[in-house]
Design an enzyme around this catalytic site. Structure first.
Site, PDB file in Angstrom:
ATOM      1  N   HIS A 209      18.039  -8.580 -27.147  1.00 40.42           N
ATOM      2  CA  HIS A 209      17.858  -9.337 -25.906  1.00 40.42           C
ATOM      3  C   HIS A 209      19.143  -9.490 -25.096  1.00 40.42           C
ATOM      4  CE1 HIS A 209      19.520 -12.460 -28.422  1.00 40.42           C
ATOM      5  NE2 HIS A 209      19.756 -13.175 -27.332  1.00 40.42           N
TER       6      HIS A 209
HETATM    7  C1  UD1 Z   1      19.312 -17.178 -23.796  1.00 38.16           C
HETATM    8  C2  UD1 Z   1      20.801 -17.422 -24.089  1.00 38.16           C
HETATM    9  C3  UD1 Z   1      21.244 -16.526 -25.228  1.00 38.16           C
HETATM   10  C4  UD1 Z   1      20.343 -16.696 -26.435  1.00 38.16           C
HETATM   11  C5  UD1 Z   1      18.909 -16.442 -26.009  1.00 38.16           C
HETATM   12  C6  UD1 Z   1      17.939 -16.591 -27.155  1.00 38.16           C
HETATM   13  C7  UD1 Z   1      22.265 -17.987 -22.232  1.00 38.16           C
HETATM   14  C8  UD1 Z   1      23.258 -17.453 -21.260  1.00 38.16           C
HETATM   15  N1  UD1 Z   1      21.614 -17.066 -22.937  1.00 38.16           N
HETATM   16  O1  UD1 Z   1      19.169 -15.839 -23.331  1.00 38.16           O
HETATM   17  O2  UD1 Z   1      22.564 -16.881 -25.598  1.00 38.16           O
HETATM   18  O3  UD1 Z   1      20.745 -15.794 -27.437  1.00 38.16           O
HETATM   19  O4  UD1 Z   1      18.573 -17.379 -24.989  1.00 38.16           O
HETATM   20  O5  UD1 Z   1      16.644 -16.336 -26.756  1.00 38.16           O
HETATM   21  O6  UD1 Z   1      22.098 -19.174 -22.308  1.00 38.16           O
HETATM   22  N2  UD1 Z   1      11.950 -16.177 -20.211  1.00 38.16           N
HETATM   23  C9  UD1 Z   1      10.620 -16.371 -20.444  1.00 38.16           C
HETATM   24  N3  UD1 Z   1      10.242 -17.500 -21.104  1.00 38.16           N
HETATM   25  C10 UD1 Z   1      11.128 -18.442 -21.500  1.00 38.16           C
HETATM   26  C11 UD1 Z   1      12.482 -18.240 -21.235  1.00 38.16           C
HETATM   27  C12 UD1 Z   1      12.882 -17.103 -20.599  1.00 38.16           C
HETATM   28  O7  UD1 Z   1       9.777 -15.557 -20.111  1.00 38.16           O
HETATM   29  O8  UD1 Z   1      10.706 -19.457 -22.094  1.00 38.16           O
HETATM   30  C13 UD1 Z   1      12.377 -14.936 -19.525  1.00 38.16           C
HETATM   31  C14 UD1 Z   1      12.626 -15.141 -18.070  1.00 38.16           C
HETATM   32  O9  UD1 Z   1      12.214 -13.998 -17.398  1.00 38.16           O
HETATM   33  C15 UD1 Z   1      14.142 -15.233 -17.990  1.00 38.16           C
HETATM   34  C16 UD1 Z   1      14.587 -14.327 -19.142  1.00 38.16           C
HETATM   35  O10 UD1 Z   1      13.566 -14.471 -20.122  1.00 38.16           O
HETATM   36  O11 UD1 Z   1      14.615 -14.856 -16.756  1.00 38.16           O
HETATM   37  C17 UD1 Z   1      15.906 -14.694 -19.721  1.00 38.16           C
HETATM   38  O12 UD1 Z   1      15.923 -16.083 -20.124  1.00 38.16           O
HETATM   39  P1  UD1 Z   1      17.314 -16.903 -20.150  1.00 38.16           P
HETATM   40  O13 UD1 Z   1      17.095 -18.263 -20.678  1.00 38.16           O
HETATM   41  O14 UD1 Z   1      17.979 -16.782 -18.826  1.00 38.16           O
HETATM   42  O15 UD1 Z   1      18.219 -16.078 -21.127  1.00 38.16           O
HETATM   43  P2  UD1 Z   1      17.885 -15.390 -22.523  1.00 38.16           P
HETATM   44  O16 UD1 Z   1      17.978 -13.930 -22.328  1.00 38.16           O
HETATM   45  O17 UD1 Z   1      16.646 -15.966 -23.123  1.00 38.16           O
END
Ligand code: UD1
Length: 362
Positions: A209
């Site tokens: 991820h």
């Molecule tokens: C975040 C953390 C990362 C951690 C990871 C674990 C930061 C910078 N990154 O990354 O350190 O290892 O979580 O999962 O804080 N999304 C969904 N559902 C959700 C949440 C996110 O669909 O409940 C999708 C959205 O499209 C979003 C993307 O995932 O834009 C990324 O989510 P985000 O929280 O920005 O970062 P992660 O890649 O999950």
């Protein structure tokens, strides 16, 4: 003592669960320690959040700040704006943050600007890779926090180099490993096990991820192809929401890689504990495989958890696909290093943290 405990994203939940349990035990033993749980809402899907609360017995948060997704700045900003209101309305002696996600950094900045002390659980770890958003979160959080609960002596050294005093530093071990050890008797087969008739020790688990591995389609496709060609056995791939879109548009559909929805904690640990090896770019999974003695092939050039390499079962493969092919050969031939468990990763870290918290003069 009044504490606000912050959680926002999936890897936070297994770190706070044992701390909450240890606080509840301290309360039963007559200690004056009260906590308020704040969920920032950084992760909001049930499969990334609710299921972890249920399985790990985390009580419902007093508030969900509903921050949700966005760019780095949008997400950080939303968390800061909402947490500032919450902390003003509910002042405490100490804010406890865990890990290195955007919620960790955002809430630390807010707390310090409101003159509230901050303790960072998992402070001091460094990848020295400024392309990782988490590294920036670590540096900012650690430059502001007052107390540091660390997972290794390397983390202590990193903090000392930037002027942290011994009196602020507590090497206590790893709360993520507390959760792992506490739940080993409860782990359970995910449904994919029977659906594709998995056999213990005869499949890989893949998690990816990191933006650097999954956001660029060309790079991600090459990675998928190398894994698909090299594994020789099924590769179970719980697909993180961030990775879903690029996985769905791959032109060369992988034959060995079997995608599944994000798994619950108990299902995921079952899968890695019984696998041949894990291929990952996660931080926490490097630690969990080390404790379980499962080979870990890490698709990154650096790690903020060097003890998983020097002591544990982890090897950094980076972006070199020849190294990945060699790693597959080594695992399939049964020649992977055996590894040992790092100091104080013994399941009792949260208790140590709470023992220290109740004695802090705030
Ligand atoms: C975040 C953390 C990362 C951690 C990871 C674990 C930061 C910078 N990154 O990354 O350190 O290892 O979580 O999962 O804080 N999304 C969904 N559902 C959700 C949440 C996110 O669909 O409940 C999708 C959205 O499209 C979003 C993307 O995932 O834009 C990324 O989510 P985000 O929280 O920005 O970062 P992660 O890649 O999950």
């Amino acid at each position: 003592m009044k504490i606000t405990l912050i959680a926002g994203a999936r890897p936070n939940f297994m770190k706070i669960a044992p701390i909450i349990r240890a606080i509840e035990i301290a309360q039963k033993n007559g200690q004056e320690i009260h906590f308020r749980l704040v969920h920032t809402g950084q992760h909001y899907d049930d499969k990334l959040s609710k299921v972890f609360f249920e399985e790990l017995g985390i009580p419902e948060a007093q508030v969900n700040l509903g921050a949700g997704s966005g760019t780095q700045a949008e997400q950080t900003g939303k968390i800061m704006i909402e947490f500032e209101k919450d902390l003003i309305a509910n002042p405490v002696d100490l804010v406890v943050v865990v890990g290195d996600v955007n919620s960790t950094m955002a809430c630390t900045i807010v707390a310090k600007k409101l003159n509230t002390k901050v303790a960072h659980v998992e402070g001091g770890i460094r990848s020295f890779d400024m392309a990782m958003p988490e590294e920036i979160n670590r540096i900012v959080t650690d430059s502001l926090a007052d107390y540091f609960f660390t997972t290794s002596l390397v983390a202590n050294e990193n903090l000392k180099k930037t002027g942290t005093k011994d009196s602020q530093l507590f090497f206590v071990g790893n709360t993520m490993i507390d959760s792992l050890i506490a739940n080993l008797t409860k782990i359970r087969k995910p449904t994919i096990w029977d659906e594709v008739k998995l056999q213990a020790g005869n499949y890989f688990v893949l998690t990816l991820h990191r933006p650097s591995n999954v956001d660029d389609l060309t790079k991600f496709s090459k990675l998928m192809e190398s894994i698909d060609n090299g594994s020789g056995v099924p590769v179970i791939f719980p697909v993180h929401p961030r990775t879903r879109k690029n996985f769905s548009v791959l032109t060369n559909k992988p034959l060995n890689i079997i995608p599944v929805d994000p798994l619950s904690y108990l299902e995921f640990i079952y899968l890695i504990k019984n696998g041949k090896a894990v291929i990952t770019d996660s931080g926490g999974v490097q630690e969990e495989t080390t404790v379980l003695g499962i080979p870990c092939i890490t698709l990154r050039n650096n790690t903020e958890r060097p003890e998983t390499v020097s002591i544990g079962t982890n090897e950094m493969i980076g972006e070199n696909m020849d190294s990945l092919a060699d790693a597959f050969k080594k695992v399939n031939a049964g020649n992977w290093k055996k590894g040992a468990i790092p100091e104080l990763w013994d399941g009792r870290t949260a208790q140590r943290i709470v023992d220290i918290l109740v004695k802090l003069k705030l």
